[in-house]
Design an enzyme around this catalytic site. Sequence first.
Site, PDB file in Angstrom:
ATOM      1  N   HIS A 171      42.286  40.316  10.700  1.00 41.01           N
ATOM      2  CA  HIS A 171      41.234  39.964  11.671  1.00 41.01           C
ATOM      3  C   HIS A 171      40.463  38.703  11.267  1.00 41.01           C
ATOM      4  O   HIS A 171      39.230  38.705  11.218  1.00 41.01           O
ATOM      5  CB  HIS A 171      40.256  41.125  11.864  1.00 41.01           C
ATOM      6  CG  HIS A 171      40.887  42.410  12.259  1.00 41.01           C
ATOM      7  ND1 HIS A 171      40.156  43.542  12.499  1.00 41.01           N
ATOM      8  CD2 HIS A 171      42.176  42.763  12.459  1.00 41.01           C
ATOM      9  CE1 HIS A 171      40.968  44.535  12.829  1.00 41.01           C
ATOM     10  NE2 HIS A 171      42.204  44.074  12.802  1.00 41.01           N
ATOM     11  N   GLU A 257      42.381  43.479  25.244  1.00 36.99           N
ATOM     12  CA  GLU A 257      41.494  42.997  26.301  1.00 36.99           C
ATOM     13  C   GLU A 257      41.666  41.501  26.580  1.00 36.99           C
ATOM     14  O   GLU A 257      42.049  40.730  25.702  1.00 36.99           O
ATOM     15  CB  GLU A 257      40.027  43.204  25.881  1.00 36.99           C
ATOM     16  CG  GLU A 257      39.651  44.622  25.533  1.00 36.99           C
ATOM     17  CD  GLU A 257      38.242  44.746  24.971  1.00 36.99           C
ATOM     18  OE1 GLU A 257      37.819  45.889  24.723  1.00 36.99           O
ATOM     19  OE2 GLU A 257      37.564  43.703  24.787  1.00 36.99           O
TER      20      GLU A 257
END
Length: 378
Positions: A171, A257
């Site tokens: 990440h 998303e």
Amino acid sequence: MTGTTPRDTTGPAGRTRWPILAVALALAAGCSAPAAERVGTARTPSAPAATAVSQPPPGDPRVLTKNLAVPWGIAFLPGGDALVTERDTARLLRVTASGEVSEVAKIDEARPDGEGGLMGVAVSPAFDKDGFVFLYYTAASDNRIVRYRYDDRTLTDAEVILDGIPKGAIHNGGRLAFGPDGYLYAATGEVGDRQLAQALGSLAGKILRMTADGAPAPGNPFQNVIWSYGHRNVQGLAWDPSGRLYASEFGSSSFDEVNLIEKGGNYGWPEVEGVGDDSRFIDPVVTWTTDEASPSGMAYADGSLWVGALRGSRLWRVPVAQDGTVGAAVPLFENQYGRIRAVTTAPDGSLWIGTSNKDGRGSPAPDDDRILTLTPTP
């Protein structure tokens, strides 16, 4: 996060919700996917194709260049050549419109490891005057953004314009892009420390907006470089013709998303994943199950957002109306090219698409990794 490991195997921190957009018609080169595949039902993917046909039919990609190693970012120079980063080798390459590849530099200060390395690249909108090129990479102690002067196919005058972005094995975000407002935007991840996404004192889990010197851009909502927050791991940024910013974001174990980014907006991680219907947070405009996407690079072209899917091994097309609303997402080229990471619009309106099959989570074909080109068609 990329691929199938790890997607926070302890499960999502907050509630999970159903996606707000149904996945519509599946388009693969030459045939439609079965109905079960169109709604993201678990399946065993076929092996990615090793080569592309020499003269693909209209609307299909063609192989521009091959034998690369995790091309992560693509940014275009005046004249149509592109600068391409390789995450794991820390090489910056120049790729011509005919597919010729040359090495510009190896970034010795980059420390590739896990999902970190040499990632984003952006070319100054005033390049003809200033010659600036910007790189986002993982260094020994942090992620940072460094400005260079690009002259005669070499990098000089390195200057760190923003450091202290937290780094981690996962990440790290990494996308860089100049917006239509002329300011530099950067996407960061929360490096596996979920609470950092909500902390306005941290640069992790954010979208940043800054000047070419790394200073907060005028009009930023928090008197610093933060533009939006509550993100898990954004790796795609794209603007539509009206200047609306969209971002692709990795979910945890339920929903990936696409978000329409608002100034100062809080996108909910780790309190929510997917649609929360919670007034404190902004809901995504597109969601997928995590096996359908793991969305990375994203571009706008021909009335749509084009989103590269890593674990999903496909390219998603998301129609965007003039008012900014989005239509049903359409999957393209499922399991034909493997993991797709980089998606960028070229000056001629075509898309450049980079595969990511050598990132440790793919199954490389003999000529991977590749950059493909695609001319969008209605």
